[in-house]
Enzyme design. Sequence first.
Site, short mmCIF file in Angstrom:
data_model
loop_
_atom_site.label_atom_id
_atom_site.label_comp_id
_atom_site.label_asym_id
_atom_site.label_seq_id
_atom_site.Cartn_x
_atom_site.Cartn_y
_atom_site.Cartn_z
CE LYS A 146 -3.81 -2.29 -0.28
NZ LYS A 146 -4.51 -3.10 0.69
C1 PLP Z 1 -5.62 -4.12 1.06
C2 PLP Z 1 -7.05 -3.86 1.18
C3 PLP Z 1 -7.75 -4.11 2.37
C4 PLP Z 1 -7.18 -4.86 3.53
O1 PLP Z 1 -6.06 -4.28 4.09
P1 PLP Z 1 -5.22 -5.11 5.17
O2 PLP Z 1 -4.39 -4.03 5.83
O3 PLP Z 1 -4.39 -6.09 4.42
O4 PLP Z 1 -6.16 -5.74 6.12
C5 PLP Z 1 -9.08 -3.71 2.44
N1 PLP Z 1 -9.70 -3.14 1.40
C6 PLP Z 1 -9.06 -2.92 0.23
C7 PLP Z 1 -9.80 -2.26 -0.89
C8 PLP Z 1 -7.72 -3.30 0.07
O5 PLP Z 1 -7.12 -3.11 -1.10
#
Ligand code: PLP
Length: 382
Positions: A181
């Site tokens: 991210k």
């Molecule tokens: C990555 C992601 C999540 C989950 O994030 P985590 O930190 O891995 O729990 C939730 N929603 C979207 C749209 C994502 O891309």
Amino acid sequence: MEIPFHRPYIGKDEEKEVIDSLRKGWLTMGKKTVEFERKFGNYIGAKNAIAVSSCTAALHLALRCIGLKEGDEVLVPAVTFVATAEVVGYFGARPVLVDVERNTHLIDINDLEKKITERTKAIIPVHYSGQPADMDEIIEIAKSYNLYVIEDAAHALPSWYKGRKVGTIGDLTAFSFYATKTLATGEGGMVTTENNEWAERIRVLRLHGISKDAWKRYTKEGSWEYDVLENGYKYNMTDINAALGLAQLRKVEWMWKERERVASMYNEAFREYEELIPYRVKSDRISSWHLYPLKLNLESLKINRNQFIEELKRRGIGTSVHFIPLYRFSYYKNIGHGAVDFPKSEWVFERVVSLPIFPGMRKEEVEYIIENIIDIVEKNRR
Ligand SMILES: *Cc1c(COP(=O)(O)O)cnc(C)c1O
């Protein structure tokens, strides 16, 4: 050339912060987590920021705050990562899938309103790829049907909606610091909310329901004595993750500009090709460009999306698909969701491919990807 789909931007700053944590000998939640929360909250302009172990945990705790119950319904886009819907299932509630717009892959407002029933309790819009969803319309609908709005901002750091940074618009907002991210701590997440009571409750729930500042029980200021206020979770962040977060937060806008630079090179290059459908960002918002979703105009190509991905792979270019729509998974099929109800999501899924976009991507790398895409298009024109 070999270009991975993603390369995290981790350097000396991150090393220094993490080593500082290790040398201080405080490994789990402590001062660095508190400092990261404060700095993150200030950056967003949010009253409260509570660090947790993932965005999934953040969404789960947000739904605890609004009192989601068995039998309730929550509206989520059909095109999202499974976490958005999974958390609804934790409560024995039902995720109700909503179609997405063709150009933006954002939750479709018309379909959204059609899917509201007397059981609907909340909407979880996803700021797909970093483009904020239609928040004014969503909040207006939420007001008239008495629903909560929880933003899945896993892609939206930093993103702006009508000049306002994402993180204070809905009732609660969930961010992700997963490895790929826009701010990466390995695993991690954050909830922001303007509601002080909810914030306090999340602080308690994330660490076993233990009364305030549970982490302090092993510090000089703390005490061994504590109370358990309600049934909680092990959802705290660690100081090692927060150390990464502090270093990453200092360059979060620089990293955003880097992705924006890549996105404009792609946009510029693909504009004149009718075989390619560029991703559209509405004029009143600014994307974090967490993803660069390109769509193929299948009507003017001899190859499909999967063949296109294989062709790029053969040339050393990593890609991904965001996302396999939820109704295509066995579990969601088994609980009664089917593709026929989501013509636009299906249309997007058949065409979309996410190209590499990350800070520190070299100009030659972007050019290599562009040249190869154009070459594939020219060799496969219908
Ligand atoms: C990555 C992601 C999540 C989950 O994030 P985590 O930190 O891995 O729990 C939730 N929603 C979207 C749209 C994502 O891309």
